[in-house]
Structure formats: structure tokens, C-alpha cells
Design a protein around this motif. Sequence first.
Motif, mmCIF file in Angstrom:
data_model
loop_
_atom_site.group_PDB
_atom_site.id
_atom_site.type_symbol
_atom_site.label_atom_id
_atom_site.label_comp_id
_atom_site.label_asym_id
_atom_site.label_seq_id
_atom_site.Cartn_x
_atom_site.Cartn_y
_atom_site.Cartn_z
ATOM 1 N N LEU A 130 33.567 34.029 48.046
ATOM 2 C CA LEU A 130 31.905 34.935 47.577
ATOM 3 C C LEU A 130 33.153 35.378 46.588
ATOM 4 C CD1 LEU A 130 30.300 33.988 44.492
ATOM 5 C CD2 LEU A 130 28.966 35.619 46.661
ATOM 6 N N VAL A 131 33.442 35.527 45.658
ATOM 7 C CA VAL A 131 34.013 36.621 44.841
ATOM 8 C C VAL A 131 33.318 37.164 43.422
ATOM 9 C CG1 VAL A 131 35.950 37.422 42.720
ATOM 10 C CG2 VAL A 131 36.995 35.800 45.059
ATOM 11 N N LEU A 132 32.314 38.046 43.810
ATOM 12 C CA LEU A 132 31.479 38.996 42.330
ATOM 13 C C LEU A 132 31.849 39.484 41.983
ATOM 14 C CD1 LEU A 132 28.950 38.530 42.011
ATOM 15 C CD2 LEU A 132 28.521 40.748 44.156
ATOM 16 N N ILE A 133 31.751 39.272 40.950
ATOM 17 C CA ILE A 133 32.434 40.412 39.037
ATOM 18 C C ILE A 133 31.046 40.288 39.327
ATOM 19 C CG2 ILE A 133 33.256 40.405 36.998
ATOM 20 C CD1 ILE A 133 35.082 38.168 38.384
ATOM 21 N N MET A 159 42.030 39.044 38.474
ATOM 22 C CA MET A 159 42.457 39.216 39.985
ATOM 23 C C MET A 159 41.499 38.989 40.861
ATOM 24 S SD MET A 159 41.259 43.871 38.776
ATOM 25 C CE MET A 159 41.547 44.533 40.496
ATOM 26 N N ALA A 160 40.510 38.485 40.695
ATOM 27 C CA ALA A 160 39.375 37.487 41.120
ATOM 28 C C ALA A 160 40.317 36.343 41.692
ATOM 29 C CB ALA A 160 38.136 36.625 40.672
ATOM 30 N N LEU A 161 40.736 34.969 40.722
ATOM 31 C CA LEU A 161 41.476 34.791 40.859
ATOM 32 C C LEU A 161 42.981 34.835 41.664
ATOM 33 C CD1 LEU A 161 41.795 32.904 36.974
ATOM 34 C CD2 LEU A 161 40.943 31.813 39.377
ATOM 35 N N CYS A 162 44.149 35.911 41.528
ATOM 36 C CA CYS A 162 45.011 36.171 42.203
ATOM 37 C C CYS A 162 44.200 36.140 43.940
ATOM 38 C CB CYS A 162 45.459 37.476 42.057
ATOM 39 S SG CYS A 162 46.186 37.354 40.513
ATOM 40 N N TYR A 163 43.000 37.411 44.777
ATOM 41 C CA TYR A 163 42.488 36.762 45.246
ATOM 42 C C TYR A 163 42.468 35.727 46.098
ATOM 43 C CZ TYR A 163 39.735 38.573 49.240
ATOM 44 O OH TYR A 163 39.298 39.115 50.081
ATOM 45 N N ILE A 164 41.589 34.705 44.590
ATOM 46 C CA ILE A 164 41.635 33.880 45.552
ATOM 47 C C ILE A 164 42.805 32.974 46.071
ATOM 48 C CG2 ILE A 164 40.532 31.448 44.944
ATOM 49 C CD1 ILE A 164 38.515 32.666 43.086
ATOM 50 N N ASN A 165 43.489 32.976 45.401
ATOM 51 C CA ASN A 165 44.717 32.483 45.433
ATOM 52 C C ASN A 165 45.169 32.422 47.159
ATOM 53 O OD1 ASN A 165 46.572 30.757 44.184
ATOM 54 N ND2 ASN A 165 48.161 32.317 44.490
ATOM 55 N N HIS A 219 39.674 25.502 55.318
ATOM 56 C CA HIS A 219 38.493 24.786 55.314
ATOM 57 C C HIS A 219 37.804 26.302 54.249
ATOM 58 C CE1 HIS A 219 39.114 28.641 57.912
ATOM 59 N NE2 HIS A 219 37.919 28.320 57.472
ATOM 60 N N VAL A 220 38.163 27.007 53.598
ATOM 61 C CA VAL A 220 37.859 28.046 52.114
ATOM 62 C C VAL A 220 37.191 27.747 51.427
ATOM 63 C CG1 VAL A 220 38.487 30.287 51.679
ATOM 64 C CG2 VAL A 220 38.823 29.412 53.848
ATOM 65 N N LYS A 221 36.471 27.222 50.766
ATOM 66 C CA LYS A 221 35.974 26.781 49.555
ATOM 67 C C LYS A 221 35.542 27.942 49.132
ATOM 68 C CE LYS A 221 36.065 22.782 50.555
ATOM 69 N NZ LYS A 221 37.810 22.998 50.956
ATOM 70 N N SER A 222 36.347 28.502 47.874
ATOM 71 C CA SER A 222 35.876 29.312 47.260
ATOM 72 C C SER A 222 35.277 29.178 45.511
ATOM 73 C CB SER A 222 37.692 30.223 46.373
ATOM 74 O OG SER A 222 38.217 30.245 48.250
ATOM 75 N N ARG A 223 34.508 30.093 45.389
ATOM 76 C CA ARG A 223 33.777 30.031 43.491
ATOM 77 C C ARG A 223 33.689 31.746 43.385
ATOM 78 N NH1 ARG A 223 27.549 31.309 44.585
ATOM 79 N NH2 ARG A 223 27.185 30.890 46.974
ATOM 80 N N ILE A 224 33.726 31.626 42.325
ATOM 81 C CA ILE A 224 33.079 32.743 41.418
ATOM 82 C C ILE A 224 31.906 33.305 40.708
ATOM 83 C CG2 ILE A 224 34.036 34.618 39.828
ATOM 84 C CD1 ILE A 224 36.825 33.069 40.078
#
Length: 287
Positions: free
Chosen positions: A10-13, A124-130, A140-145
Motif C-alpha cells: 500500500l502506497v499512501l499519499i 514518486m509512488a509509481l517509481c517506488y512501486i516499479n 507475488h507483490v500486488k500494489s495499490r495507491i
Amino acid sequence: MKVDEDANLLVLIIDTNPIVWRKSNFSLKEALRHILVFINAHLALKHDNDVAIIASHVGVSKFLYPIPMTHENSDKTIFPNMYQKFRVIDEKVIANMSALFEDVDTPNNYPDKASSMMAGALSMALCYINRITKADEIGHVKSRILIISVSPDSPYQYISIMNCIFSAQKLCIPIDVCKVYGSDTPVFLQQASHITGGKYLKLEMPQGLLQFLMIAFLPDRYNKKYLCLPGEERVDFGAACFCHKKIIDVGYVCSVCLSIFCRPLDECSTCRTRLTLTSVRQNGRVI
């Protein structure tokens, strides 16, 4: 029965615009308490769940957690009545949030103080997820913002925000938005949720932030498919013109680069293509 064994990132902004938070009847300090409880609940759902927290401030976006190892605190005190990871994240977020507000030069020098640097935070969130996705060899890592928003969208960030939205769509990363304060217009974040398959929720009672976070945004991507969650059904697809950065309902679009303008031009200011306006008359109106 199929069991979800994926780890959830979970990337929280968090929109930390102090000017807007002062106008609301719900303080940022109180909201942060709710958000930290929500983060701890996300981590408690599964042992390999992870979180990253980004502050979208006036004129700048910064990571609140994680931070570079050179800045890590060497305090290794163990609190027996608290899960260690909860304590580490809570302390880092509060400390970095305080440091962010101590920097008054950046907000004072930024011309658009009514909005926050949402485009930078999304990037920044997209770069970190990438980076996390590339390091995950078994996939196996599923990401969301998730965006906690209070500021109005800035038309000057329209192009950058739309680029981030389409990047998230291509990477299959849903963007959820929790609008704590302010109106729904402009509607860039509504569009972000709709295009990426996320949820947009505007709170009528900000004091119930924690309850809404737990109900609408705690379930992961796998479980959301089986739940009927609250959210906005109607989406306004208004856009900002590239020439004056104004929100428009009707405009002119370049047929080559799809730039949007509020008035007809002889030449596209983006790709320099010569434009020819063809008028069609319908019911006495030129469209």
C-alpha cells in the motif's frame, strides 16, 4: 477454495497542505492518528504486507516512510506491549512530518499555495512501486495507491497527473481516493480512480475518517472483487486546457498530439502542427 497468498503493498499519499487543513473542522494531527491506526491494521492483515507513505505538501513531495538508511534512528528499544514494526512506522512518520512542517521556505516560494504537489507524489509512488515490482522475482507483490486528499486539484499539474494516471492504468495499479475536505471539482482524482479501477469516496463527516478507511480501503485487491464498497458512481470528465490551464467543458483538441485548448488556434503549441478548424452547424449552433 482459493486463498490469496500475495503480499500487498500500500502506497499512501497524504495531502499535508496546512492552509487547507486549517480551513477544515478536522485537524491534520487528528487525521494522522486515524491514518496510523489504518496503516497498522493493513500491516496486521498479513505478515508480508508492506506500506510506503508520501507527503504531498505545498511545493514539494517527500517520503515519510521508508527513508534512506543514513537517516534511520539507531534507537533499538523494545516495547513488549507493541508490535515493533507498528512503533517504527508511527515514530518515523510523525518525526518526518514534523521535519516537513519545519521547512517554511519551500511553501512560501511556491506560487500555488492552495494546492499540493500531487503530481510529484504520484510520480514518486509509481517509481517506488516499479522498483519493488522489479525486485520481486516471483511476482507475488500486488500494489495499490491510496490518496488522502483535501486540496483542490491544480490545473497547472493536469498534464503531469494525467500522465501518472495512464501509467498506473498500464501497470494495473488501482488508485483509491479518500476526499476528506473540499469540493469534488476539479475532478482529476475522480478520473484517476475511474480510469485505474479504484474507488473515490468523499466524506460527509471527516471525524469518521478511520471508519471509512477500514470499511472502504482496507480490503486488498483480491477481496475487493467480492465486496460491495461505497464510492461515487458519477464521474465528471472535465479537463484543463493546455494554453491557460483553465477547467473547460468544451474545447478544441489537436488531432496529432491530443492537446486540449479553450479556443481555436492556427498552430498547436505542443507539437507545432498546423491546425484547420472545420465548423459543423447543428440547430443553429457552430460545433
